[in-house]
Design a protein around this motif. Structure first.
Motif, short mmCIF file in Angstrom:
data_model
loop_
_atom_site.label_atom_id
_atom_site.label_comp_id
_atom_site.label_asym_id
_atom_site.label_seq_id
_atom_site.Cartn_x
_atom_site.Cartn_y
_atom_site.Cartn_z
N UNK A 35 40.90 38.19 27.67
CA UNK A 35 41.40 37.02 27.50
C UNK A 35 42.11 36.85 28.16
N UNK A 36 43.98 37.09 27.73
CA UNK A 36 44.87 36.45 28.03
C UNK A 36 45.29 37.33 29.02
N UNK A 37 44.37 37.90 30.03
CA UNK A 37 45.34 37.79 31.26
C UNK A 37 44.35 37.49 32.75
N UNK A 38 44.51 35.87 33.28
CA UNK A 38 43.84 35.90 34.54
C UNK A 38 43.82 36.64 35.54
N UNK A 39 42.94 36.64 36.81
CA UNK A 39 42.60 37.02 37.75
C UNK A 39 44.13 37.05 38.70
N UNK A 40 44.30 36.29 38.90
CA UNK A 40 45.63 35.74 39.57
C UNK A 40 47.06 37.11 38.68
N UNK A 41 46.90 36.22 37.53
CA UNK A 41 48.40 38.20 36.62
C UNK A 41 47.53 39.50 37.79
N UNK A 54 38.22 39.52 46.22
CA UNK A 54 37.02 39.47 45.66
C UNK A 54 35.79 40.28 46.65
N UNK A 55 36.28 40.86 47.77
CA UNK A 55 36.25 41.42 48.55
C UNK A 55 35.55 42.76 47.99
N UNK A 56 35.99 43.18 46.64
CA UNK A 56 35.51 44.66 46.11
C UNK A 56 34.53 44.44 45.08
N UNK A 57 35.57 43.25 44.49
CA UNK A 57 34.38 42.65 42.72
C UNK A 57 34.27 40.84 42.69
N UNK A 58 33.29 41.14 42.53
CA UNK A 58 32.67 39.22 42.21
C UNK A 58 34.00 38.28 41.31
N UNK A 59 34.08 39.18 40.41
CA UNK A 59 34.78 38.38 39.23
C UNK A 59 35.38 39.23 38.17
N UNK A 60 36.57 38.75 37.32
CA UNK A 60 37.06 39.84 36.38
C UNK A 60 35.70 40.57 35.75
N UNK A 61 34.77 39.80 35.26
CA UNK A 61 34.28 41.00 34.61
C UNK A 61 33.69 42.10 35.55
N UNK A 62 33.50 42.23 36.59
CA UNK A 62 33.15 42.68 37.69
C UNK A 62 33.76 44.19 36.80
N UNK A 63 35.93 43.61 37.30
CA UNK A 63 36.53 44.61 37.28
C UNK A 63 36.29 45.12 35.52
N UNK A 64 36.46 44.45 34.51
CA UNK A 64 35.87 45.27 33.36
C UNK A 64 34.93 45.85 33.21
N UNK A 65 33.71 45.95 34.29
CA UNK A 65 32.22 46.23 33.57
C UNK A 65 33.09 47.89 34.65
N UNK A 66 33.74 47.45 35.56
CA UNK A 66 34.18 48.96 36.35
C UNK A 66 35.29 50.20 35.68
N UNK A 67 35.95 49.58 34.66
CA UNK A 67 36.62 49.79 34.14
C UNK A 67 36.36 51.36 33.59
N UNK A 121 31.03 40.54 28.44
CA UNK A 121 30.83 40.31 30.01
C UNK A 121 28.92 40.10 29.83
N UNK A 122 28.89 38.97 30.87
CA UNK A 122 27.57 38.27 30.37
C UNK A 122 26.35 39.64 30.09
N UNK A 123 25.09 39.08 29.15
CA UNK A 123 24.08 39.85 28.94
C UNK A 123 23.70 41.12 29.84
#
Length: 202
Positions: A35-41, A54-67, A121-123
């Motif tokens: 929560x404390x990390x922004x996309x810009x960071x 955004x070419x590879x990941x649609x959102x910050x959620x996608x980054x968390x999921x892929x980790x 994450x979204x359900x």
């Protein structure tokens, strides 16, 4: 070799854009929280633009999921390879148990960050992770059931319970394992695998 900290966390410009983004996101999520990390960071740390992300990941959620998903996919590939070997089933279960511990320790930051923030994450993404993890557990359980059918393993304890018991321990590694401690990931893997086999034998 014991990686200790999972994937490269340097944000090195030599990596691909997705690798740099995931590396930066993992480091920042570990330091500041999801929560404390922004996309810009994240994009600044990775040395790329938001457009590139955004070419590879649609959102910050996608980054968390892929980790976490990339670790789980790798573990599933390893398990499929182990299960396909022409070896005694007890040896296969032991090898699989060692592998999941070693790969979990090698990528401990990834798993710790994900499980700490998965509820955000979204359900549908949560369901996706659970489905992928269930596939892994079912492959593992199938080897145990094979051992039971061959008379190698005891049959008085449900295979599902054995799998849940073992992976409960795996998922708690992050609460106690330390990379600078006396045991390597492979040491822990051998001990856990030995305990699992001891409990499975008639």
């Amino acid at each position: 070799m014991e990686k200790g900290r999972g994937a490269d966390r340097t944000g090195s410009p030599n990596g691909s854009v997705p690798e740099r983004l995931l590396s930066a996101a993992t480091r920042l999520f570990a330091e500041r929280g999801y929560e404390g990390t922004s996309v810009q960071e994240v994009v600044s740390a990775a040395g790329v633009t938001k457009g590139a992300m955004y070419h590879y990941f649609g959102s910050k959620d996608d980054l968390l999921y892929e980790i976490y998903a990339r670790v789980l996919r790798m573990q599933t590939e390893h398990l499929r390879e182990i299960a396909s070997r022409d070896e005694p089933v007890a040896d296969l279960v032991h090898a699989a148990a060692v592998d999941v511990i070693v790969t979990s320790v090698d990528n401990l930051d990834d798993s710790t960050i994900f499980f700490r923030s998965m509820h955000q994450l979204p359900p549908e993404k949560q369901r996706g992770v659970r489905a992928e993890r269930r596939e892994y557990h079912e492959l593992f359980r199938a080897m145990i059931e094979r051992g039971r059918a061959e008379g190698v393993f005891r049959d008085d304890v449900p295979a599902d319970l054995v799998v849940d018991y073992f992976f409960g321990s795996v998922h708690h590694l992050s609460t106690w394992y330390r990379h600078d401690g006396p045991l390597t990931g492979r040491d822990v893997g051998r001990h856990f695998a030995d305990l699992l086999l001891a409990g499975l034998r008639p």
